[in-house]
Motif scaffolding. Structure first.
Motif, short mmCIF file in Angstrom:
data_model
loop_
_atom_site.label_atom_id
_atom_site.label_comp_id
_atom_site.label_asym_id
_atom_site.label_seq_id
_atom_site.Cartn_x
_atom_site.Cartn_y
_atom_site.Cartn_z
N PRO A 16 0.49 -1.11 -0.14
CA PRO A 16 -0.31 -0.02 0.32
C PRO A 16 0.85 1.48 0.29
N GLU A 17 0.38 2.27 -0.87
CA GLU A 17 0.55 3.51 -0.39
C GLU A 17 1.44 4.13 0.90
N GLY A 18 0.26 3.62 1.76
CA GLY A 18 0.28 3.72 3.40
C GLY A 18 -0.85 3.49 4.01
N SER A 54 -4.21 2.15 -1.14
CA SER A 54 -3.28 3.13 -2.57
C SER A 54 -4.36 3.71 -3.50
N ARG A 55 -3.89 4.64 -4.10
CA ARG A 55 -4.44 5.30 -5.45
C ARG A 55 -5.26 4.98 -6.71
N LEU A 140 -3.07 10.71 0.73
CA LEU A 140 -2.57 10.58 -0.84
C LEU A 140 -3.37 11.52 -1.75
N SER A 382 4.25 4.95 6.26
CA SER A 382 4.13 5.33 4.30
C SER A 382 4.63 4.52 3.37
N GLY A 383 4.02 4.41 2.51
CA GLY A 383 4.68 2.56 1.71
C GLY A 383 5.44 2.81 1.26
#
Length: 383
Positions: A16-18, A54-55, A140, A382-383
């Protein structure tokens, strides 16, 4: 937190991005006042909902809950419609809808959720789910929303998308609370003040008793109380029940013909006054004086608002008989949890007495845990 990130990667094939967290809450005092522009005094629990996110940029929203099981729920962000779904996924989906309705371009997301906030326990598991989703998407995408605005987005998701006419307290508590404090929130102007709330130096403890009676606020009973409060405000010629001074309550009640409306008005006005009393006691360094105010609040919720239940009443009365300083149901009622203020060395006897009373009454054994004021929503990885 590590588990939810690993679960995300297993589901979606990439880290994940975060990871973000948002807490459930306990409301110390001030119930059914938030949609009447009144005063509330919640604090965040250490129990949190985690979201690994994640986006996406293809208009697809994928949602999964480690707690609920089942397959990934796949939706189109441009096809989200209020009141079109039910169950847990409606809450994060509603946040995406509310953000887009407010002009924030969410282009899709992959979301994996895991929560330690008990559901149906009156501890705002739904608000934690909404706020953690809103905070993750805000950070994000760089929308730059403040915490009060995130709370409003989350409330709109629950009101308009899910269909529960809740006030703003739960979402604001999850977004804005600070460790070691209760949040004095004025729901008229959304001003906040962090009030220190540290019981240990006074030899006190606050206990949560989860009756395990599941409640739902979407079945009409909550909405009926809100409608009665709004009817009372109309009949009294005020914008909201916040405008009724406590000193003039008898005069206001005399003008109301409906017993149901009268009871609701009396509860709201007196609970606003109870919030002010509790804040004054805490400011004066006298948390023991809070106990009787909690018990008054329970009687009002039980007798005027009529939102308690047999299990909550038993938890409160048994705790008091076992030596607690005060106790009341917390949250929307019809089940859920009670809070108990007690001397620290009286907690074990209170727990034993309540457990025995539930067993003798044939009720499911309740869950007990200490309630310590914790931090509001935040990014944890944070990813």
């Amino acid at each position: 937190m590590t588990t939810v990130a690993a679960g995300f990667e297993e589901l979606y094939g990439a880290p994940p991005e975060g990871v973000w967290a948002a807490p459930g809450r306990v409301n110390l005092i001030g119930e059914y006042t938030d949609f009447n522009e009144g005063l509330v005094l919640p604090f965040a629990l250490p129990h949190r909902t985690f979201a690994a996110v994640s986006r996406r940029f293809d208009g697809v929203l994928r949602l999964h809950s480690a707690d609920m099981g089942g397959e990934v729920v796949t939706l189109r962000v441009d096809a989200l419609e209020p009141l079109s779904g039910s169950g847990w996924s409606a809450y994060p989906a509603g946040v995406v809808w509310a953000l887009r309705e407010a002009g924030h371009a969410v282009t899709g997301a992959d979301v994996h959720l895991s929560s330690a906030v008990p559901t149906g326990a009156g501890l705002s598991s739904s608000a934690a789910l909404e706020v953690v989703t809103a905070l993750a998407l805000d950070e994000l995408h760089g929308f730059g929303l403040g915490r009060p605005e995130l709370a409003r987005i989350a409330q709109r998701a629950e009101n308009a998308f899910v269909g529960v006419p809740c006030g703003i307290m739960d979402q604001t508590a999850s977004a804005c609370c600070a460790e070691g404090h209760v949040l004095h929130l004025d729901t008229r102007d959304l001003s906040t003040r962090q009030v220190p709330f540290d019981l240990a130096p006074h030899g006190l403890a606050l206990l949560v008793v989860n009756t395990r009676v599941k409640h739902t606020l979407g079945d009409g009973a909550y909405a009926a109380r809100r409608a009665a409060c709004e009817a009372g405000a109309r009949q009294l010629g005020v914008g909201s029940l916040r405008d009724i001074p406590y000193a003039r309550l008898p005069e206001a009640l005399a003008r109301l013909g409906s017993e149901t409306v009268r009871h609701c008005v009396r509860h709201v006005v007196t609970d606003n006054e109870r919030v002010e009393r509790v804040v004054a006691y805490l400011a004066a360094g006298d948390p023991r004086a809070v106990g009787p105010v909690l018990t008054e609040g329970h009687a009002s919720l039980r007798d005027d608002l009529r939102v308690s239940c047999a299990e909550l009443d038993l938890a409160v009365t048994t705790s008091l008989e076992a030596g607690a300083l005060g106790a009341r149901m917390t949250g929307g009622g019809f089940g859920g949890s009670a809070i108990v203020l007690a001397e620290a060395d009286a907690v074990d006897p209170v727990v034993a007495s309540v457990r025995k009373a539930f067993t003798e009454s044939g009720y499911t054994e309740p869950e007990f845990f200490p309630a310590s004021p914790s931090a509001g929503a935040h990014r944890v990885h944070s990813g």
